[in-house]
Scaffold this motif. Structure first.
Motif, mmCIF file in Angstrom:
data_model
loop_
_atom_site.group_PDB
_atom_site.id
_atom_site.type_symbol
_atom_site.label_atom_id
_atom_site.label_comp_id
_atom_site.label_asym_id
_atom_site.label_seq_id
_atom_site.Cartn_x
_atom_site.Cartn_y
_atom_site.Cartn_z
ATOM 1 N N GLY A 7 12.290 0.702 -9.646
ATOM 2 C CA GLY A 7 12.936 -0.585 -9.882
ATOM 3 C C GLY A 7 14.365 -0.506 -10.363
ATOM 4 O O GLY A 7 14.798 -1.325 -11.176
ATOM 5 N N ILE A 8 15.092 0.483 -9.892
ATOM 6 C CA ILE A 8 16.508 0.546 -10.258
ATOM 7 C C ILE A 8 17.321 -0.185 -9.201
ATOM 8 O O ILE A 8 17.260 0.155 -8.019
ATOM 9 C CB ILE A 8 16.963 2.012 -10.407
ATOM 10 N N PRO A 9 18.047 -1.224 -9.592
ATOM 11 C CA PRO A 9 18.852 -1.960 -8.614
ATOM 12 C C PRO A 9 20.033 -1.111 -8.128
ATOM 13 O O PRO A 9 20.543 -0.280 -8.871
ATOM 14 C CB PRO A 9 19.345 -3.180 -9.410
ATOM 15 N N SER A 10 20.431 -1.370 -6.905
ATOM 16 C CA SER A 10 21.475 -0.608 -6.197
ATOM 17 C C SER A 10 21.416 0.899 -6.481
ATOM 18 O O SER A 10 22.341 1.469 -7.064
ATOM 19 C CB SER A 10 22.883 -1.153 -6.476
ATOM 20 N N PRO A 11 20.303 1.516 -6.074
ATOM 21 C CA PRO A 11 20.135 2.946 -6.349
ATOM 22 C C PRO A 11 21.200 3.819 -5.689
ATOM 23 O O PRO A 11 21.492 4.899 -6.194
ATOM 24 C CB PRO A 11 18.747 3.264 -5.805
ATOM 25 N N GLU A 12 21.806 3.331 -4.584
ATOM 26 C CA GLU A 12 22.819 4.144 -3.906
ATOM 27 C C GLU A 12 23.992 4.429 -4.831
ATOM 28 O O GLU A 12 24.630 5.486 -4.723
ATOM 29 C CB GLU A 12 23.333 3.452 -2.632
ATOM 30 N N GLN A 13 24.281 3.461 -5.738
ATOM 31 C CA GLN A 13 25.377 3.695 -6.681
ATOM 32 C C GLN A 13 24.891 4.473 -7.895
ATOM 33 O O GLN A 13 25.533 5.399 -8.368
ATOM 34 C CB GLN A 13 25.971 2.362 -7.145
ATOM 35 N N ARG A 14 23.723 4.084 -8.373
ATOM 36 C CA ARG A 14 23.190 4.703 -9.595
ATOM 37 C C ARG A 14 22.994 6.205 -9.440
ATOM 38 O O ARG A 14 23.198 6.970 -10.374
ATOM 39 C CB ARG A 14 21.851 4.059 -9.967
ATOM 40 N N ILE A 15 22.602 6.597 -8.257
ATOM 41 C CA ILE A 15 22.277 8.002 -8.017
ATOM 42 C C ILE A 15 23.493 8.894 -8.253
ATOM 43 O O ILE A 15 23.382 10.067 -8.575
ATOM 44 C CB ILE A 15 21.699 8.177 -6.593
ATOM 45 N N ARG A 37 17.976 4.300 -18.028
ATOM 46 C CA ARG A 37 17.815 5.741 -18.241
ATOM 47 C C ARG A 37 16.335 6.109 -18.269
ATOM 48 O O ARG A 37 15.938 7.120 -17.707
ATOM 49 C CB ARG A 37 18.435 6.138 -19.580
ATOM 50 N N GLN A 38 15.525 5.271 -18.934
ATOM 51 C CA GLN A 38 14.106 5.596 -19.002
ATOM 52 C C GLN A 38 13.484 5.488 -17.609
ATOM 53 O O GLN A 38 12.611 6.267 -17.248
ATOM 54 C CB GLN A 38 13.392 4.696 -20.017
ATOM 55 N N ARG A 39 13.981 4.564 -16.785
ATOM 56 C CA ARG A 39 13.492 4.492 -15.405
ATOM 57 C C ARG A 39 13.858 5.760 -14.640
ATOM 58 O O ARG A 39 13.069 6.267 -13.839
ATOM 59 C CB ARG A 39 14.072 3.265 -14.697
ATOM 60 N N VAL A 40 15.062 6.256 -14.919
ATOM 61 C CA VAL A 40 15.468 7.517 -14.283
ATOM 62 C C VAL A 40 14.536 8.640 -14.712
ATOM 63 O O VAL A 40 14.066 9.440 -13.897
ATOM 64 C CB VAL A 40 16.930 7.863 -14.644
ATOM 65 N N MET A 41 14.229 8.677 -16.021
ATOM 66 C CA MET A 41 13.307 9.697 -16.531
ATOM 67 C C MET A 41 11.972 9.607 -15.793
ATOM 68 O O MET A 41 11.390 10.618 -15.404
ATOM 69 C CB MET A 41 13.022 9.460 -18.024
ATOM 70 N N ILE A 42 11.485 8.377 -15.632
ATOM 71 C CA ILE A 42 10.197 8.190 -14.963
ATOM 72 C C ILE A 42 10.297 8.640 -13.506
ATOM 73 O O ILE A 42 9.410 9.338 -13.001
ATOM 74 C CB ILE A 42 9.747 6.717 -15.074
ATOM 75 N N ALA A 43 11.407 8.285 -12.875
ATOM 76 C CA ALA A 43 11.603 8.716 -11.490
ATOM 77 C C ALA A 43 11.580 10.234 -11.407
ATOM 78 O O ALA A 43 10.995 10.834 -10.503
ATOM 79 C CB ALA A 43 12.932 8.180 -10.955
ATOM 80 N N MET A 44 12.226 10.883 -12.406
ATOM 81 C CA MET A 44 12.251 12.335 -12.442
ATOM 82 C C MET A 44 10.846 12.907 -12.540
ATOM 83 O O MET A 44 10.515 13.915 -11.933
ATOM 84 C CB MET A 44 13.049 12.786 -13.665
ATOM 85 N N GLY A 45 10.006 12.228 -13.356
ATOM 86 C CA GLY A 45 8.646 12.706 -13.526
ATOM 87 C C GLY A 45 7.784 12.450 -12.306
ATOM 88 O O GLY A 45 6.837 13.182 -12.035
ATOM 89 N N GLU A 74 10.648 -2.715 -23.078
ATOM 90 C CA GLU A 74 9.400 -1.988 -23.267
ATOM 91 C C GLU A 74 8.322 -2.541 -22.347
ATOM 92 O O GLU A 74 7.623 -1.784 -21.650
ATOM 93 C CB GLU A 74 8.969 -2.089 -24.724
ATOM 94 N N ALA A 75 8.194 -3.864 -22.326
ATOM 95 C CA ALA A 75 7.162 -4.489 -21.493
ATOM 96 C C ALA A 75 7.386 -4.144 -20.028
ATOM 97 O O ALA A 75 6.435 -3.814 -19.302
ATOM 98 C CB ALA A 75 7.181 -6.004 -21.696
ATOM 99 N N GLN A 76 8.638 -4.172 -19.589
ATOM 100 C CA GLN A 76 8.936 -3.826 -18.186
ATOM 101 C C GLN A 76 8.515 -2.403 -17.862
ATOM 102 O O GLN A 76 7.917 -2.125 -16.825
ATOM 103 C CB GLN A 76 10.439 -3.968 -17.911
ATOM 104 N N ILE A 77 8.850 -1.494 -18.780
ATOM 105 C CA ILE A 77 8.555 -0.076 -18.527
ATOM 106 C C ILE A 77 7.042 0.150 -18.500
ATOM 107 O O ILE A 77 6.515 0.859 -17.636
ATOM 108 C CB ILE A 77 9.225 0.811 -19.595
ATOM 109 N N LEU A 78 6.318 -0.492 -19.437
ATOM 110 C CA LEU A 78 4.860 -0.327 -19.458
ATOM 111 C C LEU A 78 4.246 -0.857 -18.171
ATOM 112 O O LEU A 78 3.354 -0.239 -17.579
ATOM 113 C CB LEU A 78 4.265 -1.066 -20.664
ATOM 114 N N ASN A 79 4.762 -1.983 -17.736
ATOM 115 C CA ASN A 79 4.310 -2.584 -16.497
ATOM 116 C C ASN A 79 4.519 -1.638 -15.318
ATOM 117 O O ASN A 79 3.651 -1.423 -14.480
ATOM 118 C CB ASN A 79 5.120 -3.866 -16.282
ATOM 119 N N LEU A 80 5.712 -1.048 -15.325
ATOM 120 C CA LEU A 80 6.066 -0.101 -14.267
ATOM 121 C C LEU A 80 5.103 1.075 -14.254
ATOM 122 O O LEU A 80 4.582 1.467 -13.203
ATOM 123 C CB LEU A 80 7.505 0.379 -14.487
ATOM 124 N N LEU A 81 4.843 1.642 -15.446
ATOM 125 C CA LEU A 81 3.932 2.782 -15.534
ATOM 126 C C LEU A 81 2.554 2.412 -14.995
ATOM 127 O O LEU A 81 1.922 3.179 -14.265
ATOM 128 C CB LEU A 81 3.813 3.269 -16.973
#
Lengths: 359, 291, 319
Positions: free
Chosen positions: A156-164, A176-184, A206-213
């Motif tokens: 769920g990272i918006p515009s990943p082409e730039q973020r990457i 950043r935590q989404r990136v960490m999760i993507a890494m995992g 926090e709620a978003q990240i838990l939802n994502l997990l």
């Protein structure tokens, strides 16, 4: 059911073979005052698509347990006994090189608490995701780039082409935590350890990240070992719970049972301290006393100096683990009626009410 | 550094220091040199500036190789090298310790006020530090020593004046760190006077890194004095210094054929500086709970 | 990034002005009348007064300062008392030789110092680490002139492998490649002597940075990803540990110039340091001040360069 001496079996009888099995794990730490146990006789199973939460205060050994599984203990920490099975293979018997090559990042990955310091500040986030793919799947840089991009989208990272192409400091904490999760996630491991992954974040994120997990667990059929001190998070996300105190598992069982009828006086106290919406007390109760330092643990049951139900024997020897319904409890209160009889301190009535101090 | 109770902090540091073998050896060697410097007249067989003659002749006994009478032989003027070596320890230590006292006082003072008051004071003093460190230390020392008539006091003043910058930077950084601590913020909020906060709360908290800096600074001051004296702008003859004892070795003859004149002072110089560095490293590790 | 560089440039303006003021003050404090050398009994006091006037020595100090600065920026540092040589000429003659020596020592310090520090850190608490750490401490602790003399004694006098001093074999009259080889042969010993202390500090600094970085959370993350040790050490740790090392690029410049005084005088290397030593002996304050000013400016430029390099290698500043 007979009380076993050190550890109970799986809290949930199930036909599924566990992905991760920890058996009688003990870790010692060397300090200036000598060697001390950080965790003792830890055993648990983690099954496919389940979330197992390890709950405890700081110093309870919950993080040490997860780092021991990853073999990432600090220099002064050492696994002194136990077995850790991943896919029926005791990874403690493998060489360091084998663990790096075939376990870490491939079968098991870890998400850390502080995504700012856990990401390398001078490498672009894309590079940090790609290197795991290249290392474990032998992908070309181009392929790895595509996979990394795709994974960034998944989390769920918006515009990943730039973020990457950006560096960690250019992202917000949640990103950043989404990136960490993507890494995992990027190598699709079967097991993920999340060590307080939301502690550094504010409540909405926090709620978003838990939802994502939660969603990712469904999509990727991953099992999650979730380490936290936050009972609210446990209630949200976990299937089973392990409660740790002073390096020991003092209670474990399905999340519903533990929240409904906590058995161990410590668990009862912990739940009573939990802020909730229907609790209109302004003042939260606390458990009296403090967690003893690793070098100054009491004799007998480690909890007895803080326990309102302490009996003479509690100070003398460590209690065995007793099975009460679906729950396993390490407390003498359950010695006689280990099976089914709910004689222990309840949360609604009985001696449990006196379990906590208000103030 | 977390907030230890003061005593337990130094107790722990002392325990850790004692466990560090190199540091303990360094401390012992340093102590040995201190004893040698204090009791020089008792240890040295001769006066450092006493001239010796070839037996029965009215000629200086120059460049005599080591013998029973002169353990390390004699130098270009017929003086006993061993005695000069021992008295040299006195000169070296006195110069180093006084110079470090000067640089520590200046550096700590400037570091405290720049770190504590910040803003304009900080900006001005830090530019001054930038200016001073732009001059290579030896250049400044040489300039100062050539302007004034060379004497041991000029050497002390020059080294002290040149080397305060690292202490100032260190103290400034430490003050900035300590200033963030809760109880100092609280003391500030309670309206304690600046002087009181600096002396009672900040200074005791940054003593450990200053002590390390003093140790390292002493070692560096010894090296600076030796270099200056070697170049002829430091401690002047006939006063013996480990640096000026090596001046003669610039002559090819002495360098090639008379190692007793230049090797011993070089070795003791190296030994003392090394020993002090061991102590400094040991202190740093002992004070830093991270290690 | 551009803003950062501009800020650094602006900050160095007061510093460079301060450097010239300090140099000027030291020069004014030096004893003796600049005209003392020209005094001869046949010149009357009136004539002397006229030449003082002409030289501006009676002007207020700040006027003198601006006149002096005006000359300095044009590269005119005045003339020596004895022989009336142009000081700029003398320095320009020797500057390249000093740069050859210091630059070689500079390169040696980092080419040797960084790997030594990394190896010691990676092999922490092993014999290799203890050995390298001990070597580094000795390198910091040994007086450079003593080390220089030892090196000449063993490698030039006893073993006869290298010349004991000078920059070229004058009698041989080499040209072209042979000349280059001859200079190199003369350069090796002084470059090693000059760089030793710096190698030692660079390796100590690198080691401690490396150890700090190896404790960072992102190293744990890299391990958790199952990367090879090599990737963890070189890709993740080394590159982060190297960033602060850039700052001592600048710091090592004054150190090397100081060292050049001693090394050049021991090895008879015809550079600015040797010129400085001769100037001290002859009380040529003009030369000493010019050397001070030039090196201070070089040091300032060096620091500026390393700050800018720092910004380039660290993405957190770059943005």
């Amino acid at each position: 059911m007979k009380p076993s001496n050190t550890t109970p079996g799986s809290p949930l009888p199930s036909n599924k073979k566990p992905l991760l099995q920890v058996k009688d794990l003990s870790v010692k730490f060397r300090t200036e005052e000598g060697m001390f146990f950080a965790v003792e006789h830890i055993s648990f199973d983690l099954e496919e698509q389940k979330t197992l939460a390890i709950v405890g205060e700081s110093g309870s050994g919950k993080s040490v347990t997860s780092l021991a599984i990853m073999q990432l203990l600090a220099e002064n920490g050492k696994i002194t006994s136990g077995e850790i099975f991943i896919d029926d293979e005791d990874i403690l018997k493998l060489s360091q090189r084998q663990v790096q090559h075939s376990i870490l990042g491939k079968k098991i990955s870890m998400i850390f608490q502080e995504p700012m310091t856990a990401l390398n500040p001078i490498l672009k986030v894309g590079e940090q995701i790609m290197e795991t793919i290249i290392e474990h799947q032998g992908a070309s840089r181009k392929e790895a780039y595509a996979i990394a991009l795709d994974t960034l989208k998944q989390v769920g990272i918006p515009s990943p082409e730039q973020r990457i192409k950006q560096y960690p400091h250019e992202l917000s904490g949640g990103m950043r935590q989404r990136v960490m999760i993507a890494m995992g996630l990027v190598t699709k491991p079967k097991i993920m350890i999340a060590d307080e992954p939301t502690t550094a974040l504010d409540v909405t994120i926090e709620a978003q990240i838990l939802n994502l997990l939660e969603n990712l667990k469904e999509t990727y059929k991953t099992a999650i070992l979730f380490v936290t001190h936050d009972l609210n998070v446990v209630a949200d996300i976990a299937d089973d719970v392990i409660v740790m105190y002073c390096g020991e598992i003092i209670e474990k069982g399905p999340v519903a049972d533990i929240f409904e009828t906590p058995r161990h006086p410590y668990t009862i106290g912990l739940l009573a301290t939990m802020p909730s919406l229907d609790n209109d007390n302004d003042i939260l109760p606390t458990i009296r006393g403090v967690v003893p330092n690793i070098t100054k643990r009491p004799t007998g049951c480690y909890f007895h100096p803080r326990c309102d139900h302490a009996m003479p024997q509690c100070a003398q020897r460590s209690p065995a683990v007793f099975q009460v319904g679906q729950q396993a409890v390490k407390c003498f209160l359950y010695e006689q009626d280990a099976l089914g009889v709910q004689d222990g301190p309840g949360v609604q009535d009985g001696p449990g009410a006196g379990e906590v101090n208000h103030g | 550094m977390t907030l230890f109770k003061k005593n337990s902090f130094y107790d722990f540091a002392y325990k850790r220091f004692k466990k560090n073998k190199l540091a303990v050896i360094g401390a012992a060697v340093t102590l040995l040199f201190v004893v040698m410097a204090i009791f020089a007249p008792l240890i040295a067989p001769y006066e450092p500036s006493e001239f010796f003659f070839v037996e029965g002749q009215n000629v200086y006994n120059k460049y005599a190789p080591p013998s029973d009478g002169h353990l390390l032989g004699t130098d270009s003027l017929g003086r006993d090298v061993f005695s000069r070596l021992i008295y040299g320890a006195r000169v070296t230590m006195m110069v180093a310790l006084l110079a470090v006292s000067i640089s520590t006082v200046i550096g700590t003072f400037i570091g405290l006020i720049t770190g504590y008051f910040g803003k304009l004071v900080d900006a001005i003093f830090m530019r001054i530090v930038d200016i001073v460190i732009s001059f290579p230390v030896l250049f400044l020392l040489i300039s100062i020593s050539t302007i004034m008539k060379p004497s041991i006091w000029i050497v002390i003043f020059a080294i002290g004046f040149v080397s305060w910058t690292s202490t100032a930077r260190l103290v400034r950084g430490e003050v900035l760190r300590v200033k963030q601590l809760d109880y100092i913020v609280a003391a500030n909020a309670c309206g304690s006077s600046s002087l009181k906060i600096i002396l009672k709360h900040i200074l005791p908290n940054i003593l450990a890194p200053i002590m390390v800096q003093i140790t390292i600074g002493t070692a560096q001051a010894i090296l600076m004095e030796a270099s200056l004296s070697f170049l002829g702008v430091g401690v002047q003859q006939p006063t013996p210094s480990w640096g000026n004892m090596l001046m003669d070795a610039q002559k090819l003859l002495v360098l090639r054929d008379m190692p007793w004149i230049w090797i011993p002072p070089g070795i003791v110089n190296l030994l003392l500086v090394l020993a002090i560095y061991f102590v400094g490293d040991g202190l740093r590790d002992a004070f830093d709970p991270k290690q | 990034m551009l803003k950062y560089i501009a800020r650094r440039l602006l900050l160095s303006i007061p510093v460079i002005i301060g450097i010239t003021i300090l140099s000027f003050i030291i020069m004014k404090l030096s004893p003796g009348d600049p005209l003392a050398n020209f005094i001869n009994p046949s010149i009357s006091m009136e004539d002397l007064e006229i030449s003082r006037q002409a030289l501006g020595l009676n002007d207020p100090l700040f006027v003198q300062y601006f006149k002096w600065i005006g000359q300095v920026v044009r590269g005119n540092f005045g003339y020596t008392y004895s022989g009336n040589h142009s000081i700029s000429g003398l320095i320009l003659e020797r500057l390249p030789n000093t740069i050859i020596l210091t630059l070689s020592a500079f390169v040696l310090s980092f080419v040797l110092g960084i790997p030594i520090g990394v190896i010691a850190a990676v092999r922490k608490n092993t014999r290799v680490d203890y050995g390298l750490t001990f070597f580094s401490l000795v390198g910091v602790a040994i007086p450079s002139f003593f080390f220089g003399l030892l090196v000449i004694y063993f490698f030039a006098l006893v073993l006869g492998l290298f010349p004991s001093g000078g920059m070229i074999n004058i009698r041989a009259g080499y040209t072209g490649y042979a000349y280059f080889k001859d200079v190199l042969h003369h350069l090796i010993l002084p470059a090693i002597v000059l760089s030793l202390g710096n190698i030692a500090s660079v390796s100590r600094f690198t080691r401690s940075n490396m150890l700090d970085v190896l404790k960072e959370d992102y190293i744990r993350t890299a391990k958790a990803k199952g990367l090879r040790n090599k990737a963890i050490v070189y890709k993740h740790a080394f590159r982060n540990a190297l960033i602060p090392v850039v700052t001592i690029f600048g710091l090592s410049i004054p150190f090397l110039f100081s060292g050049a005084y001693i090394t050049e005088s021991i090895f008879n290397w015809p550079g600015m340091g040797q010129l400085g030593i001769t100037a001290i002996q002859n009380r040529e304050y003009g030369i000493i001040m010019a050397l001070n000013l030039i090196t201070a400016t070089l040091v300032l430029l060096g620091n500026l360069t390393s700050d800018i390099l720092y910004a380039i290698v660290d993405p957190r500043i770059r943005h």
